[in-house]
Write a protein that holds these residues in place. Structure first.
Motif, PDB file in Angstrom:
ATOM      1  N   ASN A  63     -24.372   0.892  29.469  1.00 28.61           N
ATOM      2  CA  ASN A  63     -23.973   0.050  30.603  1.00 28.61           C
ATOM      3  C   ASN A  63     -22.422  -0.229  30.654  1.00 28.61           C
ATOM      4  O   ASN A  63     -22.025  -1.242  30.991  1.00 28.61           O
ATOM      5  CB  ASN A  63     -24.466  -1.524  30.530  1.00 28.61           C
ATOM      6  CG  ASN A  63     -26.109  -1.450  30.416  1.00 28.61           C
ATOM      7  OD1 ASN A  63     -26.727  -0.340  31.109  1.00 28.61           O
ATOM      8  ND2 ASN A  63     -26.777  -2.173  29.693  1.00 28.61           N
TER       9      ASN A  63
ATOM     10  N   GLY B 293     -33.778  -0.367  31.578  1.00 31.85           N
ATOM     11  CA  GLY B 293     -32.885  -0.530  32.864  1.00 31.85           C
ATOM     12  C   GLY B 293     -31.461  -0.085  31.978  1.00 31.85           C
ATOM     13  O   GLY B 293     -30.499  -0.040  32.944  1.00 31.85           O
ATOM     14  N   ASP B 294     -31.319  -0.198  30.930  1.00 23.48           N
ATOM     15  CA  ASP B 294     -30.077   0.265  30.091  1.00 23.48           C
ATOM     16  C   ASP B 294     -29.708   1.709  30.575  1.00 23.48           C
ATOM     17  O   ASP B 294     -30.472   2.599  30.365  1.00 23.48           O
ATOM     18  CB  ASP B 294     -30.107   0.169  28.785  1.00 23.48           C
ATOM     19  CG  ASP B 294     -29.982  -1.369  28.344  1.00 23.48           C
ATOM     20  OD1 ASP B 294     -29.810  -2.325  29.299  1.00 23.48           O
ATOM     21  OD2 ASP B 294     -30.300  -1.741  27.180  1.00 23.48           O
ATOM     22  N   VAL B 295     -28.557   2.036  30.578  1.00 20.01           N
ATOM     23  CA  VAL B 295     -27.730   3.129  30.981  1.00 20.01           C
ATOM     24  C   VAL B 295     -26.901   3.614  29.871  1.00 20.01           C
ATOM     25  O   VAL B 295     -25.998   2.898  29.625  1.00 20.01           O
ATOM     26  CB  VAL B 295     -27.166   3.340  32.400  1.00 20.01           C
ATOM     27  CG1 VAL B 295     -26.612   4.835  32.514  1.00 20.01           C
ATOM     28  CG2 VAL B 295     -28.206   2.826  33.504  1.00 20.01           C
TER      29      VAL B 295
ATOM     30  N   THR C 190     -24.269   6.534  28.605  1.00 19.52           N
ATOM     31  CA  THR C 190     -23.496   7.850  28.947  1.00 19.52           C
ATOM     32  C   THR C 190     -22.514   8.263  27.911  1.00 19.52           C
ATOM     33  O   THR C 190     -22.182   7.462  27.068  1.00 19.52           O
ATOM     34  CB  THR C 190     -22.545   7.200  30.212  1.00 19.52           C
ATOM     35  OG1 THR C 190     -21.985   6.327  30.029  1.00 19.52           O
ATOM     36  CG2 THR C 190     -23.803   7.158  31.360  1.00 19.52           C
TER      37      THR C 190
ATOM     38  N   LEU D 262     -37.846   7.742  29.722  1.00 21.11           N
ATOM     39  CA  LEU D 262     -36.615   7.864  30.168  1.00 21.11           C
ATOM     40  C   LEU D 262     -36.448   9.162  31.077  1.00 21.11           C
ATOM     41  O   LEU D 262     -37.050   9.762  31.305  1.00 21.11           O
ATOM     42  CB  LEU D 262     -35.815   8.094  28.730  1.00 21.11           C
ATOM     43  CG  LEU D 262     -35.939   9.505  27.881  1.00 21.11           C
ATOM     44  CD1 LEU D 262     -35.080  10.613  28.623  1.00 21.11           C
ATOM     45  CD2 LEU D 262     -35.707   9.484  26.678  1.00 21.11           C
TER      46      LEU D 262
ATOM     47  N   ARG E  24     -25.845  11.630  31.169  1.00 19.98           N
ATOM     48  CA  ARG E  24     -26.242  10.253  31.410  1.00 19.98           C
ATOM     49  C   ARG E  24     -27.858  10.095  31.271  1.00 19.98           C
ATOM     50  O   ARG E  24     -28.497  10.989  31.751  1.00 19.98           O
ATOM     51  CB  ARG E  24     -26.061   9.838  32.999  1.00 19.98           C
ATOM     52  CG  ARG E  24     -26.279   8.518  33.744  1.00 19.98           C
ATOM     53  CD  ARG E  24     -26.074   8.473  34.875  1.00 19.98           C
ATOM     54  NE  ARG E  24     -26.557   7.389  35.495  1.00 19.98           N
ATOM     55  CZ  ARG E  24     -25.706   6.407  35.912  1.00 19.98           C
ATOM     56  NH1 ARG E  24     -24.526   6.359  35.490  1.00 19.98           N
ATOM     57  NH2 ARG E  24     -26.220   5.100  36.194  1.00 19.98           N
TER      58      ARG E  24
ATOM     59  N   THR F 132     -31.316   7.021  31.254  1.00 19.37           N
ATOM     60  CA  THR F 132     -31.719   5.780  31.182  1.00 19.37           C
ATOM     61  C   THR F 132     -32.938   5.584  30.957  1.00 19.37           C
ATOM     62  O   THR F 132     -33.823   6.031  30.994  1.00 19.37           O
ATOM     63  CB  THR F 132     -31.773   5.465  33.083  1.00 19.37           C
ATOM     64  OG1 THR F 132     -30.485   5.537  33.661  1.00 19.37           O
ATOM     65  CG2 THR F 132     -32.054   4.042  33.316  1.00 19.37           C
TER      66      THR F 132
ATOM     67  N   VAL G 239     -36.390   3.874  31.167  1.00 15.48           N
ATOM     68  CA  VAL G 239     -36.973   3.330  32.490  1.00 15.48           C
ATOM     69  C   VAL G 239     -37.867   2.309  31.988  1.00 15.48           C
ATOM     70  O   VAL G 239     -38.295   1.301  32.875  1.00 15.48           O
ATOM     71  CB  VAL G 239     -37.715   4.567  33.120  1.00 15.48           C
ATOM     72  CG1 VAL G 239     -38.571   4.111  34.103  1.00 15.48           C
ATOM     73  CG2 VAL G 239     -36.741   5.557  33.495  1.00 15.48           C
TER      74      VAL G 239
END
Length: 203
Positions: free
Chosen positions: A121, A135-137, A139, A168, A176, A178, A180
């Protein structure tokens, strides 16, 4: 977790290939290492439960203390303890990095996380045990994107080790991914009878 024992020997002892490199050695000698590895020995209930626990630990490359803490938390949750345990371990940052295709093995992903190559995030995280939430992203940090391992990851080099689980979403070209949803046991590609792990810790 630093282990000096060769991963091939550990793979043969546990009956699973811990890395892609171990596969060909494991297929060539699919029996435990040592002078008496080929002998068929009857296993006690305890040894079966112990082996399953060690299998699960090895696939996530965690210490016994970490495993016990995760089990205690899983036991407090509603639902099946074994499935809760696998779900908690699968939400570790190092496990997520590997499943997303950013690293080939859990050992590589752990090293990458410790070396501060990932943002969660938008914030840098260097703890492999960091637990992600839906919901965490995740990268790859901008300064790390040009490094060879991540260039290979962006080209899909590590995706060949298996498709990304459905919990995910990963865009390798953008480095990237996420989370899900919370991983369910049926979605997690680990080799383990988690019920025997529960019985081991409940004895």
């Amino acid at each position: 977790m630093n282990r000096s024992r060769p991963k091939t020997k550990r793979s043969r002892a546990l009956g699973i290939a811990l890395t892609p490199k171990c596969v060909r050695y494991f297929e060539k000698r699919p029996f435990p290492p040592g002078q008496h590895g080929r002998r068929r020995r009857s296993e006690s209930d305890y040894s079966q439960r112990l082996r399953e626990k060690q299998r699960l630990r090895a696939q996530y490359d965690i210490r016994e203390a970490q495993m016990r803490r995760a089990f205690a938390e899983a036991a407090r949750k509603t639902g099946k303890t074994g499935e809760n345990l696998v779900s908690l371990l699968e939400r570790r940052l190092d496990a997520f990095v590997m499943r997303a295709g950013f690293a080939r093995t859990i050992y590589q992903s752990r090293q990458q996380v410790v070396h501060r190559h990932f943002l969660v995030n938008g914030r840098r995280v260097d703890r492999p045990s960091y637990r992600l939430r839906p919901g965490d992203v995740v990268t790859v940090a901008p300064r790390s994107r040009d490094k060879a391992p991540f260039q290979l990851a962006a080209a899909g080099a590590w995706a060949g080790t298996g498709p990304a689980p459905s919990y995910l979403e990963a865009t390798l070209s953008d480095l990237r991914a996420t989370l899900v949803s919370v991983p369910e046991r049926a979605q997690v590609p680990v080799i383990c009878d988690e019920q025997l792990v529960v019985e081991y810790y409940s004895r």
